[in-house]
Design an enzyme around this catalytic site. Sequence first.
Site, PDB file in Angstrom:
ATOM      1  N   ASP A 130      22.773  41.130  38.206  1.00  0.00           N
ATOM      2  CA  ASP A 130      21.933  42.331  38.080  1.00  0.00           C
ATOM      3  C   ASP A 130      22.449  43.429  39.000  1.00  0.00           C
ATOM      4  OD1 ASP A 130      20.876  41.644  40.717  1.00  0.00           O
ATOM      5  OD2 ASP A 130      19.823  40.039  39.638  1.00  0.00           O
ATOM      6  N   ASP A 170      23.847  37.787  41.396  1.00  0.00           N
ATOM      7  CA  ASP A 170      22.422  37.640  41.073  1.00  0.00           C
ATOM      8  C   ASP A 170      21.589  38.039  42.296  1.00  0.00           C
ATOM      9  OD1 ASP A 170      19.910  36.846  40.302  1.00  0.00           O
ATOM     10  OD2 ASP A 170      20.366  34.689  40.258  1.00  0.00           O
ATOM     11  N   ASP A 178      17.421  34.795  39.635  1.00  0.00           N
ATOM     12  CA  ASP A 178      16.930  34.249  38.361  1.00  0.00           C
ATOM     13  C   ASP A 178      18.067  33.660  37.516  1.00  0.00           C
ATOM     14  OD1 ASP A 178      18.243  36.500  37.570  1.00  0.00           O
ATOM     15  OD2 ASP A 178      16.601  37.327  36.366  1.00  0.00           O
ATOM     16  N   ASP A 219      34.215  50.454  23.228  1.00  0.00           N
ATOM     17  CA  ASP A 219      34.259  49.134  22.617  1.00  0.00           C
ATOM     18  C   ASP A 219      34.788  49.210  21.174  1.00  0.00           C
ATOM     19  OD1 ASP A 219      33.388  46.269  22.699  1.00  0.00           O
ATOM     20  OD2 ASP A 219      32.175  46.933  20.996  1.00  0.00           O
ATOM     21  N   ASN A 253      18.278  38.772  42.359  1.00  0.00           N
ATOM     22  CA  ASN A 253      16.858  38.373  42.412  1.00  0.00           C
ATOM     23  C   ASN A 253      16.668  36.899  42.057  1.00  0.00           C
ATOM     24  OD1 ASN A 253      17.355  38.409  39.710  1.00  0.00           O
ATOM     25  ND2 ASN A 253      15.528  39.593  39.142  1.00  0.00           N
ATOM     26  N   GLU A 284      39.310  50.426  23.792  1.00  0.00           N
ATOM     27  CA  GLU A 284      39.641  49.032  23.537  1.00  0.00           C
ATOM     28  C   GLU A 284      40.454  48.973  22.247  1.00  0.00           C
ATOM     29  OE1 GLU A 284      36.913  46.293  21.955  1.00  0.00           O
ATOM     30  OE2 GLU A 284      38.026  44.572  22.672  1.00  0.00           O
TER      31      GLU A 284
HETATM   32  C1  NOJ Z   1      34.772  43.895  21.922  1.00  0.00           C
HETATM   33  C2  NOJ Z   1      34.140  43.290  23.128  1.00  0.00           C
HETATM   34  O1  NOJ Z   1      35.083  43.241  24.168  1.00  0.00           O
HETATM   35  C3  NOJ Z   1      33.621  41.934  22.732  1.00  0.00           C
HETATM   36  O2  NOJ Z   1      33.183  41.199  23.833  1.00  0.00           O
HETATM   37  C4  NOJ Z   1      32.536  42.126  21.718  1.00  0.00           C
HETATM   38  O3  NOJ Z   1      32.116  40.876  21.242  1.00  0.00           O
HETATM   39  C5  NOJ Z   1      33.003  42.971  20.526  1.00  0.00           C
HETATM   40  N1  NOJ Z   1      33.774  44.116  20.934  1.00  0.00           N
HETATM   41  C6  NOJ Z   1      31.836  43.470  19.725  1.00  0.00           C
HETATM   42  O4  NOJ Z   1      31.157  44.474  20.418  1.00  0.00           O
HETATM   43 CA    CA Z   2      19.194  38.279  38.526  1.00  0.00          CA
END
Ligand code: NOJ
Ligand code: CA
Length: 569
Positions: free
Chosen positions: A30, A22, A26, A200, A24, A278
Amino acid sequence: MAELKWWQKAVFYQIYPRSFADGNSDGIGDFIGMTERLDYLADLGIDAVWISPHFPSPQFDVGYDVSDYVNVAPEYGSLDDFKRFRDEARKRGIRVILDLVLNHTSHLHQWFIESRSSRDNPKRDWYVWHDGKNGAPPNNWLSPFGGPAWEYDQATDQYYYHFFLKEQPDLNWHNPEVKKAMWDATRFWLDMGVDGYRLDAIGTIFEHPAMLDHRSEWTQEQMRRALKNGFAHGEDKELTKKWDLMYGLQVDQDGVHRLMQELRVVVDEFPERMLVGESDDIEFYGDGSNELHLAFNFPLMNTKHLNPNWIRNNQTARLAALPPGAWPCNTFNNHDSSRMNSRYGDGKNDEAIARAVLALVLTLRGTPFLYNGEEIGMSNYRLTDLSLFRDPPAVWFYEKEIEDGSSPEQALILAADNTRDRCRTPMQWSAAANAGFSPEGVQTWLPVNPNYVQGINVANQQDDPKSTLNFYKRMLQLRKQTPSLISGDYTPLHETSNDYFSFLRRSADPEQTCLVVLNFSDKARNLKFNLKAGAARCLFSTHKSENEVLSLNALNVAPFEIFIGELIS
Ligand code: NOJ
Ligand code: CA
């Protein structure tokens, strides 16, 4: 070795941006924070980072619900902050890959806002819309995040499909305009110099076109309890079958490989870029050169008891199945899984086991992926208050447990043990308040695991030669300096032992053979290896001295010892 690509030699490190640093104050990680920690990463010895989604997002799924693919979430900074991070990473020789969420957007993405505005909106067909059937959804498909996979939209009297949350509508990848828009976004960051993408949920892109009902007799709560918030455990074939029966029509459907080939063409417009999927499905390697560069070997980690038989069988099957030219990719952790310390431990030797697992992932053939915080031995954190949960599937699970008659206390424990929040708590930088992630008094987005005061933090471990952090550094350095651990082939030895796992890594150029022995048990051993070479020079051992020459006719191996030696004749 020279002919290997950078991503074949690299060790990747996953940064979960909300929890890494972090800058900044908050309470949220980031890019300023990440940039400040690049020296730490360089010193750790990793070569590349994968950053989980950093795009603007209403954060229903912690950034995996993207509302703008070509920008930076304001709480993470600006495009300029990103560019500074990229430049500073590059100066330190660290490559950067991003997370590409192709299957779905946020429901607040402008595309979806337009798509749902009317049936004849030009973007209507960018998402998966269907009429209901007799006042009910088009079919009985479910979302593994809880509840039906269809959401009714009153304004236009149709249902939209979402494999994940209802705030994550699936894109319609049959529509060429969707492809064009997403490939443009893909090029945007490649143009900016990023080195590639982690893709993903790539298996969820298409659904079965006949849209037939699934025939599972299980409820989702049953599935959820059995899975314990993980993905199907490879070791439990029955459970995998049950998962396929429930969700199989919604994943790994025809067309996804053609699509990946198209994406590969886009990525190949830029030199030296890479894609990691993935998915554990080997088919994503295509013919070894025309789809993804890497697909995670998830079956290796999907076991409750990691033992040598499991590892050996996994390697034999996986390496044999790869198409020619394909490169393996191993991992034991990410932001969806239990922390290693909390997973494979036996309650007594957790740390020694976690160290053996690190040694394993760094010595097996293939590219390793590590997850932030593992290098200081962070463990799962159990949340004690439902209002602190940030992971929606866990909240859904809690509510179902209550509906099914669990007490609030029981339901909370079950949900807290399973929520993905457990491995997403802020990085523990020091023994100062908030583990040095944010200043004292700042409320961090997820609570900090209080075990930072017990030495589970970077600052305390930097100066302790015996710390987990220094163990990681030594192992990463060793891998870098040992060509056979990167480019060598793999030969398992002593294939009947389920206490220790031993294997050879042999490279031709330069010529080198290493013997790796990982003792996963509390038993000492005296091992005889029938190899041409009668001795090995110790490169690394948790119990022996570096450069010690050891006979391979009677190698003493201590409980939980990690031994890596170079064969000498
Ligand atoms: C796989 C990601 O690793 C997971 O964190 C996410 O919830 C799902 N795909 C949906 O995008
Ligand atoms: Ca931050």
